[in-house]
Motif scaffolding. Structure first.
Motif, PDB file in Angstrom:
ATOM      1  N   ASP A  32     -49.619 -25.218 -10.632  1.00 41.00           N
ATOM      2  CA  ASP A  32     -48.610 -25.928 -10.193  1.00 41.00           C
ATOM      3  C   ASP A  32     -49.494 -27.189  -8.547  1.00 41.00           C
ATOM      4  O   ASP A  32     -48.514 -28.105  -8.400  1.00 41.00           O
ATOM      5  CB  ASP A  32     -48.484 -24.721  -8.701  1.00 41.00           C
ATOM      6  CG  ASP A  32     -47.473 -23.637  -9.727  1.00 41.00           C
ATOM      7  OD1 ASP A  32     -46.846 -24.252 -10.551  1.00 41.00           O
ATOM      8  OD2 ASP A  32     -47.777 -22.355  -9.592  1.00 41.00           O
ATOM      9  N   GLU A  33     -50.191 -26.984  -8.044  1.00 47.32           N
ATOM     10  CA  GLU A  33     -50.577 -27.859  -7.352  1.00 47.32           C
ATOM     11  C   GLU A  33     -50.952 -29.413  -7.595  1.00 47.32           C
ATOM     12  O   GLU A  33     -51.095 -30.241  -7.606  1.00 47.32           O
ATOM     13  CB  GLU A  33     -52.514 -27.817  -6.856  1.00 47.32           C
ATOM     14  CG  GLU A  33     -52.481 -26.326  -5.997  1.00 47.32           C
ATOM     15  CD  GLU A  33     -54.085 -25.825  -5.658  1.00 47.32           C
ATOM     16  OE1 GLU A  33     -54.402 -25.902  -6.248  1.00 47.32           O
ATOM     17  OE2 GLU A  33     -53.501 -25.038  -4.583  1.00 47.32           O
ATOM     18  N   ASN A  34     -51.566 -29.839  -9.349  1.00 47.15           N
ATOM     19  CA  ASN A  34     -52.018 -30.359 -10.179  1.00 47.15           C
ATOM     20  C   ASN A  34     -50.889 -30.788 -10.700  1.00 47.15           C
ATOM     21  O   ASN A  34     -50.595 -31.888 -12.127  1.00 47.15           O
ATOM     22  CB  ASN A  34     -53.259 -30.393 -10.652  1.00 47.15           C
ATOM     23  CG  ASN A  34     -53.879 -30.352 -10.450  1.00 47.15           C
ATOM     24  OD1 ASN A  34     -54.470 -31.347  -9.248  1.00 47.15           O
ATOM     25  ND2 ASN A  34     -55.179 -28.813 -10.217  1.00 47.15           N
ATOM     26  N   ALA A  35     -49.192 -30.517 -10.583  1.00 49.85           N
ATOM     27  CA  ALA A  35     -48.103 -30.761 -11.910  1.00 49.85           C
ATOM     28  C   ALA A  35     -47.376 -32.176 -11.838  1.00 49.85           C
ATOM     29  O   ALA A  35     -47.705 -32.604 -12.639  1.00 49.85           O
ATOM     30  CB  ALA A  35     -46.916 -30.139 -11.165  1.00 49.85           C
ATOM     31  N   ILE A  36     -47.816 -32.711 -10.701  1.00 47.38           N
ATOM     32  CA  ILE A  36     -47.675 -34.041 -10.849  1.00 47.38           C
ATOM     33  C   ILE A  36     -48.993 -35.004  -9.960  1.00 47.38           C
ATOM     34  O   ILE A  36     -48.738 -35.863  -9.034  1.00 47.38           O
ATOM     35  CB  ILE A  36     -46.560 -34.283  -9.361  1.00 47.38           C
ATOM     36  CG1 ILE A  36     -46.891 -34.144  -8.437  1.00 47.38           C
ATOM     37  CG2 ILE A  36     -45.177 -33.959 -10.219  1.00 47.38           C
ATOM     38  CD1 ILE A  36     -45.319 -34.273  -7.138  1.00 47.38           C
ATOM     39  N   SER A  37     -49.626 -35.178 -11.146  1.00 48.32           N
ATOM     40  CA  SER A  37     -50.848 -35.654 -10.757  1.00 48.32           C
ATOM     41  C   SER A  37     -51.000 -36.697 -11.795  1.00 48.32           C
ATOM     42  O   SER A  37     -51.078 -35.936 -12.799  1.00 48.32           O
ATOM     43  CB  SER A  37     -52.029 -34.805 -10.470  1.00 48.32           C
ATOM     44  OG  SER A  37     -52.262 -33.510 -11.371  1.00 48.32           O
ATOM     45  N   ILE A  38     -52.493 -37.151 -12.448  1.00 49.06           N
ATOM     46  CA  ILE A  38     -53.367 -38.102 -13.157  1.00 49.06           C
ATOM     47  C   ILE A  38     -54.285 -37.611 -12.664  1.00 49.06           C
ATOM     48  O   ILE A  38     -54.653 -38.077 -12.223  1.00 49.06           O
ATOM     49  CB  ILE A  38     -52.707 -39.316 -12.789  1.00 49.06           C
ATOM     50  CG1 ILE A  38     -51.507 -40.035 -12.950  1.00 49.06           C
ATOM     51  CG2 ILE A  38     -53.361 -40.301 -14.368  1.00 49.06           C
ATOM     52  CD1 ILE A  38     -50.457 -41.248 -12.647  1.00 49.06           C
ATOM     53  N   LEU A  39     -55.036 -37.433 -14.383  1.00 48.42           N
ATOM     54  CA  LEU A  39     -56.634 -37.454 -14.082  1.00 48.42           C
ATOM     55  C   LEU A  39     -57.065 -38.714 -15.130  1.00 48.42           C
ATOM     56  O   LEU A  39     -55.832 -39.241 -16.307  1.00 48.42           O
ATOM     57  CB  LEU A  39     -57.192 -36.453 -14.859  1.00 48.42           C
ATOM     58  CG  LEU A  39     -56.987 -35.111 -14.066  1.00 48.42           C
ATOM     59  CD1 LEU A  39     -57.192 -34.090 -14.967  1.00 48.42           C
ATOM     60  CD2 LEU A  39     -57.733 -34.748 -12.888  1.00 48.42           C
ATOM     61  N   GLY A  40     -57.868 -39.456 -14.631  1.00 48.93           N
ATOM     62  CA  GLY A  40     -58.344 -39.936 -15.262  1.00 48.93           C
ATOM     63  C   GLY A  40     -59.645 -40.191 -15.271  1.00 48.93           C
ATOM     64  O   GLY A  40     -60.618 -39.599 -14.763  1.00 48.93           O
ATOM     65  N   GLN A  78     -58.637 -38.145  -9.911  1.00 51.47           N
ATOM     66  CA  GLN A  78     -57.765 -37.712 -10.270  1.00 51.47           C
ATOM     67  C   GLN A  78     -56.309 -38.551  -8.490  1.00 51.47           C
ATOM     68  O   GLN A  78     -57.217 -38.754  -7.676  1.00 51.47           O
ATOM     69  CB  GLN A  78     -57.422 -36.103  -9.640  1.00 51.47           C
ATOM     70  CG  GLN A  78     -56.050 -35.542  -9.501  1.00 51.47           C
ATOM     71  CD  GLN A  78     -56.765 -34.109  -9.204  1.00 51.47           C
ATOM     72  OE1 GLN A  78     -57.481 -33.178  -9.331  1.00 51.47           O
ATOM     73  NE2 GLN A  78     -55.555 -33.525  -9.534  1.00 51.47           N
ATOM     74  N   PHE A  79     -54.918 -38.539  -8.983  1.00 46.08           N
ATOM     75  CA  PHE A  79     -54.521 -39.697  -8.526  1.00 46.08           C
ATOM     76  C   PHE A  79     -53.461 -38.704  -8.042  1.00 46.08           C
ATOM     77  O   PHE A  79     -53.067 -37.620  -9.061  1.00 46.08           O
ATOM     78  CB  PHE A  79     -54.064 -40.347  -8.414  1.00 46.08           C
ATOM     79  CG  PHE A  79     -54.551 -41.637  -8.713  1.00 46.08           C
ATOM     80  CD1 PHE A  79     -55.081 -42.305  -7.310  1.00 46.08           C
ATOM     81  CD2 PHE A  79     -55.269 -42.251  -9.193  1.00 46.08           C
ATOM     82  CE1 PHE A  79     -55.060 -43.389  -6.453  1.00 46.08           C
ATOM     83  CE2 PHE A  79     -55.900 -43.452  -8.939  1.00 46.08           C
ATOM     84  CZ  PHE A  79     -56.258 -43.969  -7.818  1.00 46.08           C
ATOM     85  N   ILE A  80     -52.823 -37.853  -6.124  1.00 42.63           N
ATOM     86  CA  ILE A  80     -51.681 -36.996  -6.739  1.00 42.63           C
ATOM     87  C   ILE A  80     -50.737 -37.542  -5.748  1.00 42.63           C
ATOM     88  O   ILE A  80     -50.750 -37.660  -4.979  1.00 42.63           O
ATOM     89  CB  ILE A  80     -52.873 -35.746  -5.828  1.00 42.63           C
ATOM     90  CG1 ILE A  80     -53.669 -35.465  -6.478  1.00 42.63           C
ATOM     91  CG2 ILE A  80     -51.432 -34.385  -5.798  1.00 42.63           C
ATOM     92  CD1 ILE A  80     -55.048 -34.120  -5.925  1.00 42.63           C
ATOM     93  N   PHE A  81     -49.489 -37.887  -6.326  1.00 42.78           N
ATOM     94  CA  PHE A  81     -47.989 -37.761  -6.414  1.00 42.78           C
ATOM     95  C   PHE A  81     -47.724 -36.783  -4.988  1.00 42.78           C
ATOM     96  O   PHE A  81     -48.118 -35.942  -5.619  1.00 42.78           O
ATOM     97  CB  PHE A  81     -47.523 -38.035  -7.078  1.00 42.78           C
ATOM     98  CG  PHE A  81     -47.794 -39.170  -8.282  1.00 42.78           C
ATOM     99  CD1 PHE A  81     -48.365 -40.345  -7.280  1.00 42.78           C
ATOM    100  CD2 PHE A  81     -48.841 -38.516  -9.466  1.00 42.78           C
ATOM    101  CE1 PHE A  81     -48.246 -42.274  -7.650  1.00 42.78           C
ATOM    102  CE2 PHE A  81     -49.534 -39.899  -9.926  1.00 42.78           C
ATOM    103  CZ  PHE A  81     -49.617 -41.104  -9.559  1.00 42.78           C
ATOM    104  N   GLN A  82     -47.274 -36.995  -4.182  1.00 45.53           N
ATOM    105  CA  GLN A  82     -46.229 -36.232  -3.406  1.00 45.53           C
ATOM    106  C   GLN A  82     -44.593 -36.050  -4.196  1.00 45.53           C
ATOM    107  O   GLN A  82     -44.282 -34.935  -3.556  1.00 45.53           O
ATOM    108  CB  GLN A  82     -45.174 -37.068  -2.237  1.00 45.53           C
ATOM    109  CG  GLN A  82     -46.742 -37.592  -1.459  1.00 45.53           C
ATOM    110  CD  GLN A  82     -46.320 -37.905   0.004  1.00 45.53           C
ATOM    111  OE1 GLN A  82     -45.377 -38.399   0.238  1.00 45.53           O
ATOM    112  NE2 GLN A  82     -47.318 -38.199   0.755  1.00 45.53           N
ATOM    113  N   ARG A  83     -43.846 -36.909  -4.939  1.00 40.55           N
ATOM    114  CA  ARG A  83     -43.084 -36.208  -5.807  1.00 40.55           C
ATOM    115  C   ARG A  83     -42.918 -36.914  -7.164  1.00 40.55           C
ATOM    116  O   ARG A  83     -43.647 -38.291  -7.164  1.00 40.55           O
ATOM    117  CB  ARG A  83     -42.262 -36.622  -4.866  1.00 40.55           C
ATOM    118  CG  ARG A  83     -41.754 -37.588  -4.256  1.00 40.55           C
ATOM    119  CD  ARG A  83     -40.669 -38.214  -3.385  1.00 40.55           C
ATOM    120  NE  ARG A  83     -40.366 -39.082  -3.092  1.00 40.55           N
ATOM    121  CZ  ARG A  83     -40.779 -39.785  -1.871  1.00 40.55           C
ATOM    122  NH1 ARG A  83     -41.111 -38.649  -1.456  1.00 40.55           N
ATOM    123  NH2 ARG A  83     -40.163 -40.593  -1.548  1.00 40.55           N
TER     124      ARG A  83
END
Length: 84
Positions: A32-40, A78-83
């Motif tokens: 849930d916390e990383n549903a809208i994130s990018i790992l690279g 990791q980039f975590i987006f608000q939406r």
């Protein structure tokens, strides 16, 4: 379970093709916390500056205050987006 995920993320390489399988368990909040994130990862960490890249990418995407970049290790981020 979270330790296994963190270990899997730390051991990712460019040659990995197998996806990371996350359990379908409501107590497992990482999904849930990383549903809208990018790992690279940086492909050449000796020549690339992690802090500069994390600072630059939100401006390149024009998402100035809507994304947060985190350095997970020397070459992984990791980039975590608000939406979406």
């Amino acid at each position: 379970m979270a330790d296994k995920l963190h270990k899997a993320i730390r051991t990712l390489s460019i040659e990995d093709d197998d996806p990371i399988t996350l359990p379908d368990d409501p107590r497992f909040r990482v999904l849930d916390e990383n549903a809208i994130s990018i790992l690279g990862r940086l492909l050449n960490p000796e020549a690339q500056n992690m802090a500069r890249m994390i600072d630059f990418m939100p401006r390149a995407w024009r998402l100035y205050n809507r994304v947060r970049g985190i350095a997970l290790s020397r070459d992984r981020f990791q980039f975590i987006f608000q939406r979406e």
